[in-house]
Design a protein around this motif. Structure first.
Motif, PDB file in Angstrom:
ATOM      1  N   LEU A 208     -10.116  76.509  -0.077  1.00 40.73           N
ATOM      2  CA  LEU A 208      -8.859  76.224   0.613  1.00 40.73           C
ATOM      3  C   LEU A 208      -7.740  76.183  -0.411  1.00 40.73           C
ATOM      4  O   LEU A 208      -7.797  75.417  -1.375  1.00 40.73           O
ATOM      5  N   SER A 209      -6.714  77.005  -0.216  1.00 45.09           N
ATOM      6  CA  SER A 209      -5.628  77.105  -1.191  1.00 45.09           C
ATOM      7  C   SER A 209      -4.396  76.338  -0.768  1.00 45.09           C
ATOM      8  O   SER A 209      -3.380  76.361  -1.467  1.00 45.09           O
ATOM      9  N   ASN A 210      -4.459  75.649   0.369  1.00 43.32           N
ATOM     10  CA  ASN A 210      -3.280  74.940   0.866  1.00 43.32           C
ATOM     11  C   ASN A 210      -3.248  73.489   0.412  1.00 43.32           C
ATOM     12  O   ASN A 210      -4.233  72.939  -0.097  1.00 43.32           O
ATOM     13  N   ARG A 211      -2.121  72.861   0.632  1.00 44.62           N
ATOM     14  CA  ARG A 211      -1.960  71.433   0.342  1.00 44.62           C
ATOM     15  C   ARG A 211      -2.843  70.633   1.289  1.00 44.62           C
ATOM     16  O   ARG A 211      -2.794  70.840   2.499  1.00 44.62           O
ATOM     17  N   PRO A 212      -3.648  69.700   0.782  1.00 45.86           N
ATOM     18  CA  PRO A 212      -4.427  68.852   1.687  1.00 45.86           C
ATOM     19  C   PRO A 212      -3.507  68.093   2.636  1.00 45.86           C
ATOM     20  O   PRO A 212      -2.471  67.578   2.241  1.00 45.86           O
ATOM     21  N   GLY A 213      -3.888  68.055   3.899  1.00 50.39           N
ATOM     22  CA  GLY A 213      -3.063  67.394   4.898  1.00 50.39           C
ATOM     23  C   GLY A 213      -2.161  68.338   5.657  1.00 50.39           C
ATOM     24  O   GLY A 213      -1.425  67.904   6.555  1.00 50.39           O
ATOM     25  N   SER A 214      -2.189  69.625   5.330  1.00 48.26           N
ATOM     26  CA  SER A 214      -1.405  70.604   6.083  1.00 48.26           C
ATOM     27  C   SER A 214      -1.943  70.701   7.506  1.00 48.26           C
ATOM     28  O   SER A 214      -3.088  70.348   7.793  1.00 48.26           O
ATOM     29  N   GLU A 215      -1.110  71.244   8.409  1.00 51.12           N
ATOM     30  CA  GLU A 215      -1.549  71.407   9.796  1.00 51.12           C
ATOM     31  C   GLU A 215      -2.418  72.645   9.975  1.00 51.12           C
ATOM     32  O   GLU A 215      -2.867  72.941  11.080  1.00 51.12           O
ATOM     33  N   HIS A 216      -2.650  73.371   8.894  1.00 52.65           N
ATOM     34  CA  HIS A 216      -3.484  74.566   8.927  1.00 52.65           C
ATOM     35  C   HIS A 216      -4.406  74.559   7.723  1.00 52.65           C
ATOM     36  O   HIS A 216      -4.196  73.820   6.764  1.00 52.65           O
ATOM     37  N   TYR A 217      -5.425  75.392   7.773  1.00 47.69           N
ATOM     38  CA  TYR A 217      -6.189  75.753   6.596  1.00 47.69           C
ATOM     39  C   TYR A 217      -5.667  77.100   6.107  1.00 47.69           C
ATOM     40  O   TYR A 217      -5.297  77.967   6.900  1.00 47.69           O
ATOM     41  N   ARG A 218      -5.658  77.285   4.792  1.00 51.88           N
ATOM     42  CA  ARG A 218      -5.317  78.590   4.241  1.00 51.88           C
ATOM     43  C   ARG A 218      -6.428  79.034   3.310  1.00 51.88           C
ATOM     44  O   ARG A 218      -6.823  78.296   2.404  1.00 51.88           O
TER      45      ARG A 218
END
Length: 407
Positions: A208-218
């Motif tokens: 997962l490359s997104n910020r933890p806690g985002s409304e999506h997974y990236r």
């Protein structure tokens, strides 16, 4: 329960395993795929073709035999494998399949040397190890249900698709049922399951490359091309690049993985994140978490790439560099182009080296996280050991079967 006599037999087999381990594991995988083709979906054929899966299993069997009297010494390896097993949906009923084929391969490869006493000892040893994995994996499955609300595979919609570089595409994924996502631990991966045109489902782990806690997974996926004429292109990565579009549905299993950013071990110790190529994906998630959770900590982010065309997240990192005064970003290209130099897309050229670490860190003690191709990891590990960095301050993750950085 292993008897003392059985433990002694296992230890006596270590030299044979060291000499013939890869022959044994190659035979094992061929036999298991032939006799139990239902397990094929759990394995990446590229790793089988390259031999990395066989080498990793041979090393794991040898390590278990050496530490048969004190399996607690293998806690880190057990956790890594248990997390991987859960990510793929491996269950207790799969362990007898592995055990039956492993014992049969020991008997078939060793021939008359595989006495009944040796087979009985390894049956007991495998049973003890299987029980250890089944217990730990059960705990992880329960944790996933409690924290993330599901286990197994769940349908996600591709909300957005964008290029992160010439060879990496990012997919932004949201649950089809609209349920909110709980934060993942920075550094974790998810398992994606898709069914290409041949109708055979494939599963792959993607950080997962997104910020933890985002409304999506990236997830940010590199297109994997064959390294030699006999090897296959990456089935899943090429399918995602060529066929998956905004609005399509894929399946994801909950976040897994033990390569995660840990709380600050020592006040004032800088955090150094070193990413090579697509290995930036878990490191970038760690960077977001560190900047938000540890705002007073010095963070040094070293990104290694071939050149600007394949360097991912250029704009994203530039934004973070401008927003956080405690963050230093250094970009190093090993094969910079004239265009890179004209556009000033990087800070230096060459491979990661001691001079760069001296420049950015000086003589400070620091905590290091590394992710990238195996050669880069081995090179980086050696550089850090030359600096007398303690093992406890070096964290790393292989993409694919784990290897030995000291090899």
């Amino acid at each position: 329960m292993l008897s003392a006599a059985q433990m002694e037999i296992i230890k006596q087999t270590v030299p044979v395993l060291e000499d013939h381990g890869e022959v044994l594991t190659r035979h094992f995988y061929q036999r298991m795929f032939r006799e139990n083709p239902e397990v094929l979906a759990f394995f990446n054929p590229a790793h089988q073709h390259a031999g990395t899966q066989q080498r990793a299993l041979a090393a794991a069997i040898c390590a278990y035999a050496r530490n048969i009297e004190n399996p607690a010494m293998l806690a880190g390896a057990v956790e890594l494998i248990a997390q991987k097993h859960v990510s793929l949906g491996i269950q207790a009923e799969h362990y007898p399949i592995v055990g039956e084929n492993l014992l049969a391969s020991i008997r078939e490869v060793l021939g008359e040397a595989a006495t009944d006493e040796i087979i009985d000892a390894w049956a007991a040893a495998y049973g003890a190890l299987a029980d250890l994995f089944i217990q730990r994996e059960g705990e992880i499955y329960r944790h996933q249900t409690e924290v993330h609300g599901w286990q197994g595979f769940k349908r996600f919609v591709v909300r957005q698709r964008e290029a992160a570089s010439d060879n990496i595409v990012s997919l932004y994924l949201v649950p089809e049922d609209g349920q909110p996502l709980q934060p993942h631990q920075p550094g974790q991966y998810v398992t994606l399951r898709v069914t290409p045109e041949n109708g055979v489902p494939v599963m792959r782990n993607y950080s997962l490359s997104n910020r933890p806690g985002s409304e999506h997974y990236r997830i940010s996926v590199k297109r994997e091309l064959a390294c030699d004429a006999g090897a296959p292109d990456g089935v899943c990565s090429n399918y995602l690049h060529d066929r998956i579009a905004q609005g399509d549905v894929v399946e994801l299993a909950p976040p897994c993985g033990e390569f995660v950013l840990t709380p600050v071990a020592e006040a004032g110790k800088p955090l150094v994140l070193i990413a090579g190529g697509v290995g930036i994906t878990p490191i970038l998630s760690m960077l977001y978490a560190a900047l938000e959770q540890q705002p007073d900590r010095e963070v040094i982010f070293i990104q290694c790439a071939l050149n600007g065309a394949v360097r991912p997240f250029e704009r994203e990192l530039a934004t973070l560099r401008g927003e956080y005064p405690n963050l230093t970003v250094h970009v190093r290209f090993s094969e910079a182009t004239d265009e890179d130099r004209i556009r000033a897309l990087h800070d230096s050229e060459g491979l990661l080296d001691s001079a760069l670490l001296d420049q950015l860190i000086g003589d400070q003690d620091a905590e290091f996280y590394l992710c990238g191709p195996a050669p880069m990891l081995k090179h980086g590990w050696r550089l850090l050991k030359q600096r007398a960095v303690e093992d406890a301050d070096i964290h790393f993750e292989f993409f694919g079967p784990a290897g030995d950085l000291a090899a």
